[in-house]
Design an enzyme around this catalytic site. Structure first.
Site, PDB file in Angstrom:
ATOM      1  N   ALA A   1       0.847  -1.196   0.000  1.00 48.81           N
ATOM      2  CA  ALA A   1       0.000   0.000   0.000  1.00 48.81           C
ATOM      3  C   ALA A   1       0.884   1.248   0.000  1.00 48.81           C
ATOM      4  CB  ALA A   1      -0.917  -0.021   1.216  1.00 48.81           C
ATOM      5  N   ASN A   2       0.333   2.392   0.342  1.00 50.81           N
ATOM      6  CA  ASN A   2       1.089   3.648   0.418  1.00 50.81           C
ATOM      7  C   ASN A   2       0.401   4.546   1.429  1.00 50.81           C
ATOM      8  OD1 ASN A   2      -0.871   5.457  -1.041  1.00 50.81           O
ATOM      9  ND2 ASN A   2      -0.585   3.871  -2.601  1.00 50.81           N
ATOM     10  N   PRO A   3       1.048   5.672   1.794  1.00 49.27           N
ATOM     11  CA  PRO A   3       0.501   6.456   2.924  1.00 49.27           C
ATOM     12  C   PRO A   3      -0.697   7.345   2.610  1.00 49.27           C
ATOM     13  CG  PRO A   3       2.836   6.981   2.497  1.00 49.27           C
ATOM     14  CD  PRO A   3       2.332   6.194   1.328  1.00 49.27           C
ATOM     15  N   SER A   4      -1.283   7.239   1.434  1.00 44.68           N
ATOM     16  CA  SER A   4      -2.427   8.112   1.126  1.00 44.68           C
ATOM     17  C   SER A   4      -3.556   7.896   2.138  1.00 44.68           C
ATOM     18  CB  SER A   4      -2.932   7.797  -0.285  1.00 44.68           C
ATOM     19  OG  SER A   4      -4.164   8.446  -0.495  1.00 44.68           O
TER      20      SER A   4
ATOM     21  N   ALA B   1      -3.979   7.503  -5.004  1.00 43.87           N
ATOM     22  CA  ALA B   1      -2.570   7.092  -5.094  1.00 43.87           C
ATOM     23  C   ALA B   1      -2.567   5.625  -5.515  1.00 43.87           C
ATOM     24  CB  ALA B   1      -1.894   7.284  -3.742  1.00 43.87           C
TER      25      ALA B   1
END
Ligand code: CTP
Length: 222
Positions: free
Chosen positions: A28-31, A95
């Protein structure tokens, strides 16, 4: 929107994507989804018919906005492709993960079976924005970009190469900007050559600026 203009049908994407490695792990990513939710809320407040297609987030969708929840980039592509033909504008704040594990495991990967070093083959995800912008017709397509360097030059290249109508280019800062409640620094560009600098604007303010520009481009389209 003033009384004489018809409401637009706006599709907004938000949040991260989750790409499964196995049933209990993902990439995943920090969005956090905040900017997309702020845009959906402002669009609804202005009377536009708004659909929000979002990756996993703890945020509550604004009242009156149709919300579709997805996890992976391919699920997002499917839902955006479905909503796009009946829309006037697509705003891609999501994102979207650029890569996913080539073959997610059906069973949990057991730690004790792993060597100290493990390689996970990845494959490229579809470019949702690029795919849909090519068949946009009169629709206004807005992209977002997150850059650590050459922010304006990269933004101008992406606006042109992806055939976008607008692009918001965010500068990623060591302070963690623009994630979460932090402000946005960067540029708002449109296909007519207008470039506005954004200096620490809140996401609510960015939502207003972006929708002002979408409405303006729509009303003055030839
Ligand atoms: N996006 C998308 N599909 C993807 C990846 C990104 O639609 N698989 C959208 C995002 O929602 C965002 C924009 O494309 O609006 C971000 O693009 P960006 O990642 O900056 O573009 P790239 O072409 O991947 O550029 P870079 O080479 O800088 O990674």
């Amino acid at each position: 929107m003033n009384g004489s203009q018809r409401p637009l049908r706006i599709v907004v994407t938000a949040g991260p994507t989750w790409e499964p490695i196995d049933p209990v792990r993902f990439i995943a990513n920090p969005s956090t989804g905040r900017v997309g939710f702020a845009i959906a809320e402002e669009a609804k407040r202005r009377g536009h018919r708004t659909t929000l297609i979002t990756g996993p987030t703890h945020l509550t969708p604004p009242a009156g906005v149709r919300c579709v929840r997805i996890q992976t980039a391919r699920q997002m592509l499917r839902q955006v492709s479905r909503a796009f033909p009946q829309s006037d504008s697509l705003v891609m704040t999501a994102a979207v993960g650029d890569f996913r594990p080539a073959q997610p495991r059906r069973q949990k990967v057991k730690r004790r079976r792993l060597a100290a070093r493990w390689s996970l083959p990845l494959v490229k995800n579809p470019d949702i924005l690029g795919t849909l912008a090519r068949r946009k017709g009169r629709r206004l397509v807005v992209g977002f970009a997150l850059e650590t360097h050459d922010v304006l030059a990269e933004a101008m290249r992406k606006l042109r190469e992806k055939e976008l109508d607008m692009l918001v280019a965010n500068r990623a800062k060591p302070s963690g900007e623009p994630f979460g409640d932090r402000p946005v620094t960067g540029y708002l560009l449109d296909r007519r050559g207008n470039i506005d600098a954004l200096r620490g604007v809140t996401k609510q303010r960015l939502a207003k600026l972006l929708l002002d520009r979408v409405e303006y481009l729509w009303q003055t389209a030839t």
